[in-house]
Write a protein that holds these residues in place. Structure first.
Motif, PDB file in Angstrom:
ATOM      1  N   ASP A   1      34.717  28.982  77.518  1.00  0.00           N
ATOM      2  CA  ASP A   1      35.516  29.210  78.797  1.00  0.00           C
ATOM      3  C   ASP A   1      34.875  30.650  80.089  1.00  0.00           C
ATOM      4  OD1 ASP A   1      36.188  27.630  80.845  1.00  0.00           O
ATOM      5  OD2 ASP A   1      38.238  29.191  81.010  1.00  0.00           O
ATOM      6  N   ASP A   2      34.907  31.187  78.367  1.00  0.00           N
ATOM      7  CA  ASP A   2      33.988  32.585  79.047  1.00  0.00           C
ATOM      8  C   ASP A   2      33.500  32.472  78.701  1.00  0.00           C
ATOM      9  OD1 ASP A   2      37.190  33.212  79.170  1.00  0.00           O
ATOM     10  OD2 ASP A   2      38.012  33.971  77.453  1.00  0.00           O
ATOM     11  N   HIS A   3      32.274  31.891  78.719  1.00  0.00           N
ATOM     12  CA  HIS A   3      30.720  31.731  78.540  1.00  0.00           C
ATOM     13  C   HIS A   3      30.077  32.770  77.767  1.00  0.00           C
ATOM     14  CE1 HIS A   3      30.756  29.684  82.299  1.00  0.00           C
ATOM     15  NE2 HIS A   3      31.441  30.785  82.840  1.00  0.00           N
ATOM     16  N   ALA A   4      31.173  32.769  76.158  1.00  0.00           N
ATOM     17  CA  ALA A   4      30.788  33.695  75.522  1.00  0.00           C
ATOM     18  C   ALA A   4      29.690  32.978  74.544  1.00  0.00           C
ATOM     19  CB  ALA A   4      31.530  33.950  73.689  1.00  0.00           C
ATOM     20  N   THR A   5      28.364  33.745  73.604  1.00  0.00           N
ATOM     21  CA  THR A   5      27.336  33.718  73.137  1.00  0.00           C
ATOM     22  C   THR A   5      27.947  33.341  71.379  1.00  0.00           C
ATOM     23  OG1 THR A   5      26.162  35.472  73.286  1.00  0.00           O
ATOM     24  CG2 THR A   5      25.788  34.504  74.602  1.00  0.00           C
ATOM     25  N   SER A   6      29.067  33.968  71.302  1.00  0.00           N
ATOM     26  CA  SER A   6      28.920  33.732  69.842  1.00  0.00           C
ATOM     27  C   SER A   6      30.893  34.711  69.740  1.00  0.00           C
ATOM     28  CB  SER A   6      28.856  34.324  69.026  1.00  0.00           C
ATOM     29  OG  SER A   6      28.325  35.840  69.034  1.00  0.00           O
TER      30      SER A   6
ATOM     31  N   GLU B   1      46.386  41.961  59.777  1.00  0.00           N
ATOM     32  CA  GLU B   1      45.881  40.242  61.428  1.00  0.00           C
ATOM     33  C   GLU B   1      44.514  40.011  61.358  1.00  0.00           C
ATOM     34  OE1 GLU B   1      47.534  42.024  64.599  1.00  0.00           O
ATOM     35  OE2 GLU B   1      46.058  43.561  64.887  1.00  0.00           O
ATOM     36  N   MET B   2      44.272  38.978  62.394  1.00  0.00           N
ATOM     37  CA  MET B   2      42.683  38.770  62.056  1.00  0.00           C
ATOM     38  C   MET B   2      43.036  38.582  62.829  1.00  0.00           C
ATOM     39  SD  MET B   2      42.374  35.189  59.937  1.00  0.00           S
ATOM     40  CE  MET B   2      40.821  35.402  59.543  1.00  0.00           C
ATOM     41  N   ARG B   3      41.662  39.490  63.947  1.00  0.00           N
ATOM     42  CA  ARG B   3      41.023  39.767  65.494  1.00  0.00           C
ATOM     43  C   ARG B   3      40.210  39.130  65.578  1.00  0.00           C
ATOM     44  NH1 ARG B   3      39.892  46.486  65.560  1.00  0.00           N
ATOM     45  NH2 ARG B   3      40.494  45.672  67.442  1.00  0.00           N
ATOM     46  N   VAL B   4      40.066  38.338  66.743  1.00  0.00           N
ATOM     47  CA  VAL B   4      38.878  37.395  67.431  1.00  0.00           C
ATOM     48  C   VAL B   4      38.192  38.614  68.422  1.00  0.00           C
ATOM     49  CG1 VAL B   4      38.832  35.257  68.406  1.00  0.00           C
ATOM     50  CG2 VAL B   4      40.600  35.459  67.140  1.00  0.00           C
ATOM     51  N   PHE B   5      36.895  38.308  68.281  1.00  0.00           N
ATOM     52  CA  PHE B   5      36.485  39.509  69.147  1.00  0.00           C
ATOM     53  C   PHE B   5      34.480  38.122  69.894  1.00  0.00           C
ATOM     54  CE2 PHE B   5      37.621  42.836  66.567  1.00  0.00           C
ATOM     55  CZ  PHE B   5      38.076  43.456  67.839  1.00  0.00           C
ATOM     56  N   TYR B   6      35.024  37.973  70.944  1.00  0.00           N
ATOM     57  CA  TYR B   6      33.994  37.175  71.598  1.00  0.00           C
ATOM     58  C   TYR B   6      32.545  38.335  71.924  1.00  0.00           C
ATOM     59  CZ  TYR B   6      37.952  33.617  72.400  1.00  0.00           C
ATOM     60  OH  TYR B   6      38.455  33.086  72.229  1.00  0.00           O
ATOM     61  N   THR B   7      31.545  37.352  71.844  1.00  0.00           N
ATOM     62  CA  THR B   7      30.488  38.329  72.285  1.00  0.00           C
ATOM     63  C   THR B   7      30.022  38.060  74.082  1.00  0.00           C
ATOM     64  OG1 THR B   7      29.545  38.382  70.253  1.00  0.00           O
ATOM     65  CG2 THR B   7      28.392  38.873  72.162  1.00  0.00           C
ATOM     66  N   ILE B   8      29.870  38.827  74.430  1.00  0.00           N
ATOM     67  CA  ILE B   8      29.585  38.482  76.143  1.00  0.00           C
ATOM     68  C   ILE B   8      28.792  39.081  77.192  1.00  0.00           C
ATOM     69  CG2 ILE B   8      30.774  37.839  78.187  1.00  0.00           C
ATOM     70  CD1 ILE B   8      33.562  37.144  76.923  1.00  0.00           C
TER      71      ILE B   8
ATOM     72  N   LYS C   1      35.463  36.873  56.625  1.00  0.00           N
ATOM     73  CA  LYS C   1      34.829  36.663  58.002  1.00  0.00           C
ATOM     74  C   LYS C   1      34.300  35.878  58.821  1.00  0.00           C
ATOM     75  CE  LYS C   1      31.523  39.162  61.038  1.00  0.00           C
ATOM     76  NZ  LYS C   1      30.976  40.228  60.507  1.00  0.00           N
ATOM     77  N   VAL C   2      34.796  35.065  60.136  1.00  0.00           N
ATOM     78  CA  VAL C   2      33.639  33.738  60.199  1.00  0.00           C
ATOM     79  C   VAL C   2      32.876  34.416  61.529  1.00  0.00           C
ATOM     80  CG1 VAL C   2      34.660  31.829  60.960  1.00  0.00           C
ATOM     81  CG2 VAL C   2      35.397  32.905  59.489  1.00  0.00           C
ATOM     82  N   THR C   3      32.337  34.219  61.721  1.00  0.00           N
ATOM     83  CA  THR C   3      31.570  33.996  62.858  1.00  0.00           C
ATOM     84  C   THR C   3      30.338  32.697  63.563  1.00  0.00           C
ATOM     85  OG1 THR C   3      30.104  36.313  62.119  1.00  0.00           O
ATOM     86  CG2 THR C   3      29.636  35.681  63.623  1.00  0.00           C
ATOM     87  N   LEU C   4      31.015  32.201  64.817  1.00  0.00           N
ATOM     88  CA  LEU C   4      30.360  31.091  64.938  1.00  0.00           C
ATOM     89  C   LEU C   4      29.865  31.158  66.367  1.00  0.00           C
ATOM     90  CD1 LEU C   4      33.008  30.103  63.466  1.00  0.00           C
ATOM     91  CD2 LEU C   4      33.176  28.263  65.476  1.00  0.00           C
ATOM     92  N   THR C   5      28.006  30.595  66.340  1.00  0.00           N
ATOM     93  CA  THR C   5      27.054  31.562  67.552  1.00  0.00           C
ATOM     94  C   THR C   5      26.654  30.455  68.138  1.00  0.00           C
ATOM     95  OG1 THR C   5      26.359  33.254  65.954  1.00  0.00           O
ATOM     96  CG2 THR C   5      25.246  32.067  67.495  1.00  0.00           C
ATOM     97  N   LEU C   6      26.931  29.790  69.689  1.00  0.00           N
ATOM     98  CA  LEU C   6      27.120  28.696  69.859  1.00  0.00           C
ATOM     99  C   LEU C   6      25.346  28.809  69.656  1.00  0.00           C
ATOM    100  CD1 LEU C   6      27.079  26.760  72.289  1.00  0.00           C
ATOM    101  CD2 LEU C   6      26.621  28.550  73.985  1.00  0.00           C
ATOM    102  N   VAL C   7      24.391  27.849  69.396  1.00  0.00           N
ATOM    103  CA  VAL C   7      23.410  26.906  69.419  1.00  0.00           C
ATOM    104  C   VAL C   7      23.022  26.701  70.699  1.00  0.00           C
ATOM    105  CG1 VAL C   7      21.755  25.396  68.363  1.00  0.00           C
ATOM    106  CG2 VAL C   7      23.830  26.403  67.100  1.00  0.00           C
TER     107      VAL C   7
END
Length: 120
Positions: free
Chosen positions: A28-33, A42-49, A113-119
């Motif tokens: 929804d935020d148009h993040a690429t990863s 804690e765990m911190r979630v970062f979007y790459t936009i 650490k988990v990273t998800l990258t949009l294909v």
């Protein structure tokens, strides 16, 4: 590294919803990863936009292992391995479309650490 508390059957569905909400919000935020990074509290979630990492949310430490495992399940990865792994979420439905993500897990001093990258 200490083991996270056990998560009951009743709490597993909310973990799945949390993982799906994190992915949906990234789309929804148009993040690429996005990355889910553990620290000592804690765990911190970062979007790459637009090539900029933006902190999106924090997740309580007690949800760390279940959330990481949920992403691993979605990507057909080995739950028992805490070494670096790669996988793929092949079909994530969102707004009448289907999206695909490369998934990477990496060990850190505070957990995986988990990273998800949009294909594309």
């Amino acid at each position: 590294m200490s083991q996270a508390p056990e998560i009951s059957e009743a709490e597993k569905a909310p973990i799945a919803k949390l993982a799906e909400a994190i992915i949906s919000q990234s789309l929804d935020d148009h993040a690429t990863s996005f990355a889910v990074l553990p620290n000592d509290k804690e765990m911190r979630v970062f979007y790459t936009i637009n090539d900029e990492p933006l902190e999106a949310m924090t997740v309580p430490k007690n949800l760390q292992v279940p959330l990481v495992n949920r992403f691993k399940i979605m990507a057909n990865m080995d739950l028992d391995s805490h070494e670096a792994q790669t996988g793929r979420i092949k079909e994530f439905p969102f707004e009448d479309k289907t999206f695909e993500f490369d998934v990477v897990t990496e060990p850190t001093e505070f957990g995986e650490k988990v990273t998800l990258t949009l294909v594309a």
